[in-house]
Design a protein around this motif. Structure first.
Motif, mmCIF file in Angstrom:
data_model
loop_
_atom_site.group_PDB
_atom_site.id
_atom_site.type_symbol
_atom_site.label_atom_id
_atom_site.label_comp_id
_atom_site.label_asym_id
_atom_site.label_seq_id
_atom_site.Cartn_x
_atom_site.Cartn_y
_atom_site.Cartn_z
ATOM 1 N N ASN A 121 -7.520 4.142 2.485
ATOM 2 C CA ASN A 121 -6.916 3.019 1.782
ATOM 3 C C ASN A 121 -6.084 2.134 2.708
ATOM 4 O OD1 ASN A 121 -8.041 3.473 -0.677
ATOM 5 N ND2 ASN A 121 -6.187 4.225 -1.673
ATOM 6 N N THR A 130 -0.601 8.815 -0.602
ATOM 7 C CA THR A 130 -0.401 10.011 -1.426
ATOM 8 C C THR A 130 0.963 10.637 -1.153
ATOM 9 O OG1 THR A 130 -2.778 10.370 -1.226
ATOM 10 C CG2 THR A 130 -1.481 12.221 -2.047
ATOM 11 N N LYS A 167 0.855 -1.203 0.000
ATOM 12 C CA LYS A 167 0.000 0.000 0.000
ATOM 13 C C LYS A 167 0.883 1.242 0.000
ATOM 14 C CE LYS A 167 -2.474 3.511 1.750
ATOM 15 N NZ LYS A 167 -2.181 4.671 2.583
ATOM 16 N N ILE A 217 -6.816 11.653 -5.821
ATOM 17 C CA ILE A 217 -7.206 13.045 -5.511
ATOM 18 C C ILE A 217 -5.998 13.970 -5.727
ATOM 19 C CG2 ILE A 217 -7.986 14.621 -3.675
ATOM 20 C CD1 ILE A 217 -9.631 12.231 -2.548
ATOM 21 N N SER A 256 -3.100 4.963 -3.361
ATOM 22 C CA SER A 256 -3.851 6.212 -3.260
ATOM 23 C C SER A 256 -3.289 7.152 -4.335
ATOM 24 C CB SER A 256 -3.649 6.840 -1.879
ATOM 25 O OG SER A 256 -3.998 5.927 -0.877
ATOM 26 N N ASN A 315 -7.687 0.857 -5.891
ATOM 27 C CA ASN A 315 -7.980 2.086 -5.158
ATOM 28 C C ASN A 315 -9.429 1.994 -4.702
ATOM 29 O OD1 ASN A 315 -7.851 4.642 -3.998
ATOM 30 N ND2 ASN A 315 -7.221 5.697 -5.879
HETATM 31 N N1 LIG Z 1 -8.771 7.143 -2.703
HETATM 32 C C1 LIG Z 1 -8.183 8.420 -2.437
HETATM 33 C C2 LIG Z 1 -7.465 8.571 -1.092
HETATM 34 C C3 LIG Z 1 -7.400 7.434 -0.181
HETATM 35 C C4 LIG Z 1 -6.361 7.481 0.958
HETATM 36 O O1 LIG Z 1 -6.484 6.680 1.900
HETATM 37 O O2 LIG Z 1 -5.259 8.323 0.861
HETATM 38 P P1 LIG Z 1 -3.858 8.181 1.699
HETATM 39 O O3 LIG Z 1 -4.147 8.584 3.144
HETATM 40 O O4 LIG Z 1 -2.897 9.054 1.015
HETATM 41 O O5 LIG Z 1 -3.472 6.725 1.626
HETATM 42 C C5 LIG Z 1 -7.163 8.788 -3.533
HETATM 43 O O6 LIG Z 1 -6.755 7.925 -4.317
HETATM 44 O O7 LIG Z 1 -6.771 9.940 -3.584
#
Ligand SMILES: N[C@@H](CCC(=O)OP(=O)(O)O)C(=O)O
Ligand SMILES: Nc1ncnc2c1ncn2[C@@H]1O[C@H](COP(=O)(O)OP(=O)(O)O)[C@@H](O)[C@H]1O
Length: 269
Positions: free
Chosen positions: A158, A18, A15, A58, A55, A139
């Motif tokens: 995520n 961002t 995993k 966004i 991720s 995702n």
């Molecule tokens: N699904 C969304 C965010 C999911 C998420 O958990 O973000 P992160 O905390 O950076 O792992 C994306 O792809 O921007």
């Protein structure tokens, strides 16, 4: 013993958040993505089956529309995810193809586990991809996952999704890359004397408090969702490693059982 289990792990879920994929200035971190694609292809070529939970949709979407701040509105974030997801996949497509590695996109919601048919359908897809040596890139399906609605899903998590995916595919190991070296006894960004836990065998009150849970003195941060993911892995007697994703090549060392980051593993009897 745990080291051998790490070495023997056949199905691995990785995993990335961002913070690993996008620079603080909002630009895509191509170096990190390149490294990630190189390492994951290396694992597949070594006979491992690898799933990537990524991720970044966004973040990429924000870059595409020229936003510097993440909007608070959930529908706006969903729209950015819809814009950014295809951009993110096209970067992966391009970079993985440099190494001859095929990929597939899977968008899931957290409640997939609760519906046996959905779970089975997801598993069938994963199994076919993994048997063909393809890396599924997962995702959250941000268009349908909304916080605190009658769905049992929580938007934008995520970390837990990666543990759910690990459970669906029965992965031996979840490698969670973050912007921090592992799990500390308090938030190292606030306390310079914070100490890294090398190994955690259960998620108890002390761990929850260190992560900024209820009643915590140290508060903040995204450690709680990582601990919840670790808890799911431990319940299934599987391992999770939390490590710094600044240089994704660290994954090579982690799967060799090098003592880096924090290893979550049930106590050996
Ligand atoms: N699904 C969304 C965010 C999911 C998420 O958990 O973000 P992160 O905390 O950076 O792992 C994306 O792809 O921007
Ligand atoms: N006990 C702790 N140990 C490590 N990090 C912690 C702890 N408590 C809070 N944090 C915070 O959690 C952050 C990592 O979570 P998050 O920002 O969600 O990362 P990511 O984007 O990789 O998902 C760290 O940068 C740190 O600020």
């Amino acid at each position: 013993m745990a080291k051998k289990r790490q070495l023997d792990a056949k199905r691995i879920v990785v995993k990335v958040g961002t913070s690993t994929l996008i620079h603080p200035n909002g630009k895509v971190n191509f170096h990190a993505i390149d490294q990630l694609c190189y390492v994951l292809t290396g694992l597949v070529n070594d006979g491992k089956q690898v799933v990537l939970v990524s991720s970044g949709a966004i973040g990429v979407g924000m870059g595409q529309v020229g936003l510097h701040e993440r909007p608070e509105s959930i529908p706006a974030q969903q729209a950015l995810a819809a814009i950014g997801q295809s951009g993110l996949m096209s970067v992966y497509q391009q970079r993985f193809s440099l190494y001859g590695q095929r990929i597939g996109q899977i968008l899931l919601t957290h409640d997939v586990l609760e519906y046996p048919l959905s779970r089975q359908n997801a598993l069938n897809t994963f199994n076919s991809l993994l048997e063909w040596g393809v890396i599924p890139i997962v995702n959250e399906n941000d268009t349908v996952a909304v916080d605190e609605m009658d769905h049992h899903t929580k938007f934008g998590d995520n970390d837990q999704l990666s543990a759910i995916v690990s459970s669906i595919v029965d992965a031996d190991l979840l490698v969670m890359l973050s912007d921090i070296d592992g799990f500390f006894d308090k938030n190292p960004r606030k306390y310079s004397d914070a100490k890294l836990f090398e190994r955690i065998t259960k998620i108890d009150e002390t761990a929850l408090e260190a992560a900024g849970g209820k009643g915590s003195k140290f508060g903040t941060g995204g450690m709680m969702t990582k601990l919840k993911a670790a808890q799911r892995m431990l319940e299934n007697d599987k391992m999770m490693i939390l490590a710094n994703g600044q240089d994704p090549a660290i994954i090579f060392d982690l799967v060799k059982g090098e003592p880096l980051g924090t290893l979550f593993v049930k106590e050996e009897k």
